[in-house]
Design a protein around this motif. Structure first.
Motif, PDB file in Angstrom:
ATOM      1  N   VAL A   1     -83.840   6.309 -12.092  1.00 61.49           N
ATOM      2  CA  VAL A   1     -83.250   7.405 -12.618  1.00 61.49           C
ATOM      3  C   VAL A   1     -84.137   8.104 -13.474  1.00 61.49           C
ATOM      4  O   VAL A   1     -84.544   9.333 -13.790  1.00 61.49           O
ATOM      5  CB  VAL A   1     -81.744   7.137 -13.002  1.00 61.49           C
TER       6      VAL A   1
ATOM      7  N   LEU B   1     -80.143   9.627  -4.926  1.00 66.77           N
ATOM      8  CA  LEU B   1     -80.444   7.975  -4.990  1.00 66.77           C
ATOM      9  C   LEU B   1     -79.502   7.124  -4.258  1.00 66.77           C
ATOM     10  O   LEU B   1     -78.388   7.139  -4.598  1.00 66.77           O
ATOM     11  CB  LEU B   1     -80.555   7.831  -6.591  1.00 66.77           C
TER      12      LEU B   1
ATOM     13  N   ALA C   1     -81.992   0.638 -10.351  1.00 68.79           N
ATOM     14  CA  ALA C   1     -81.389   1.681 -10.801  1.00 68.79           C
ATOM     15  C   ALA C   1     -81.738   2.762 -11.869  1.00 68.79           C
ATOM     16  O   ALA C   1     -82.123   3.892 -11.533  1.00 68.79           O
ATOM     17  CB  ALA C   1     -79.756   2.111 -10.172  1.00 68.79           C
TER      18      ALA C   1
ATOM     19  N   THR D   1     -83.632   2.723  -4.567  1.00 70.34           N
ATOM     20  CA  THR D   1     -84.274   1.762  -5.439  1.00 70.34           C
ATOM     21  C   THR D   1     -84.904   0.736  -4.965  1.00 70.34           C
ATOM     22  O   THR D   1     -85.849  -0.138  -5.658  1.00 70.34           O
ATOM     23  CB  THR D   1     -82.762   0.989  -6.024  1.00 70.34           C
TER      24      THR D   1
ATOM     25  N   TYR E   1     -71.451  10.405  -9.173  1.00 72.58           N
ATOM     26  CA  TYR E   1     -71.237   9.201  -8.369  1.00 72.58           C
ATOM     27  C   TYR E   1     -70.710   9.869  -7.045  1.00 72.58           C
ATOM     28  O   TYR E   1     -69.729  10.330  -7.097  1.00 72.58           O
ATOM     29  CB  TYR E   1     -70.324   8.087  -8.963  1.00 72.58           C
TER      30      TYR E   1
ATOM     31  N   TRP F   1     -75.806   9.925  -6.817  1.00 70.55           N
ATOM     32  CA  TRP F   1     -76.091   8.677  -6.471  1.00 70.55           C
ATOM     33  C   TRP F   1     -75.116   7.901  -5.658  1.00 70.55           C
ATOM     34  O   TRP F   1     -74.041   8.368  -5.736  1.00 70.55           O
ATOM     35  CB  TRP F   1     -76.488   7.723  -7.761  1.00 70.55           C
TER      36      TRP F   1
END
Length: 224
Positions: free
Chosen positions: A160, A144, A156, A10, A200, A173
């Motif tokens: 994305v 990410l 974020a 980010t 996640y 991420w």
């Protein structure tokens, strides 16, 4: 099966090298030939006539395959500044084709190649190309790293959107806790889980001396 992932973040300083090294290390622990790649590194020291970058050194240390440094890090610049400005000051031109060729050579040496970007996803490489264009050129899934601090939700979600709008797959991420005293930390994680539809992969807790061996086992959660 050959695998590769592009690790972006980010922002700069959010832990891309930490996560990239963790992935390289953990794939190596699975007896896979695993290599890290840092196509562009700014902030290098001149050692014995060669530019040395801490991020590149960490990726090499995590790898279990030896490869020429020129392939692992095709572009190295001394000042710790934006890549396109560092290249301008050095009188160099960053070529996506050169990086793609180095990536292909590394892919021939390893089962897994983890490519770490520089700065954020859309950082310029010259007057026309960006780091996002490099990710498109390589056409590999993106991971990410979200630096958990005030403002991270907006950063974020914008990142994305930038990844997915280019037709790239967001493999997942990772939350990296940058501020041990971040207010409503868990609420921020919950919001990101709700808003980001990709997997996640886990959270790296804040540590004054993070080591790639101590990060979560991210590999098992990757949609390979």
């Amino acid at each position: 099966m050959k695998q590769a992932y592009f690790v972006t973040g980010t922002d700069t300083g959010v832990g891309k090298t930490l996560i990239a090294s963790a992935l390289v290390y953990q794939f190596a622990q699975q007896d896979l030939k695993s290599l890290g790649m840092k196509p562009i590194a700014a902030g290098c020291e001149l050692v014995d006539g060669n530019f040395v970058n801490e991020d590149v050194t960490q990726l090499i240390a995590a790898s279990n395959v030896q490869a020429p440094v020129k392939l692992v890090n095709p572009y190295a610049f001394a000042p710790p500044i934006a890549p396109h400005i560092a290249a301008q000051q050095a009188g160099a031109t960053i070529s996506l084709d050169v990086i793609a060729d180095a990536f292909m050579q590394l892919s021939a040496l390893a089962d897994v190649v983890i490519v770490e970007g520089a700065g954020g996803f859309c950082v310029p490489l010259d007057d026309h190309a960006t780091m996002a264009d490099l990710a498109v050129k390589l056409n590999i899934p993106v991971i990410l790293v979200v630096g958990m601090r005030l403002g991270c939700i907006n950063h974020a979600l914008l990142t994305v959107e930038a990844i997915q709008s280019r037709g790239l797959k967001l493999a997942g991420w990772v939350a990296n806790q940058l501020d041990p005293d971040m207010p409503v930390f868990e609420e921020n994680i919950a919001t990101l889980k709700l808003q980001i539809k990709s997997p996640y992969l886990g959270m790296v807790p804040w540590s004054p001396q993070p080591l790639h061996q101590n990060t979560p086992a991210l590999i098992s959660k990757l949609p390979i």
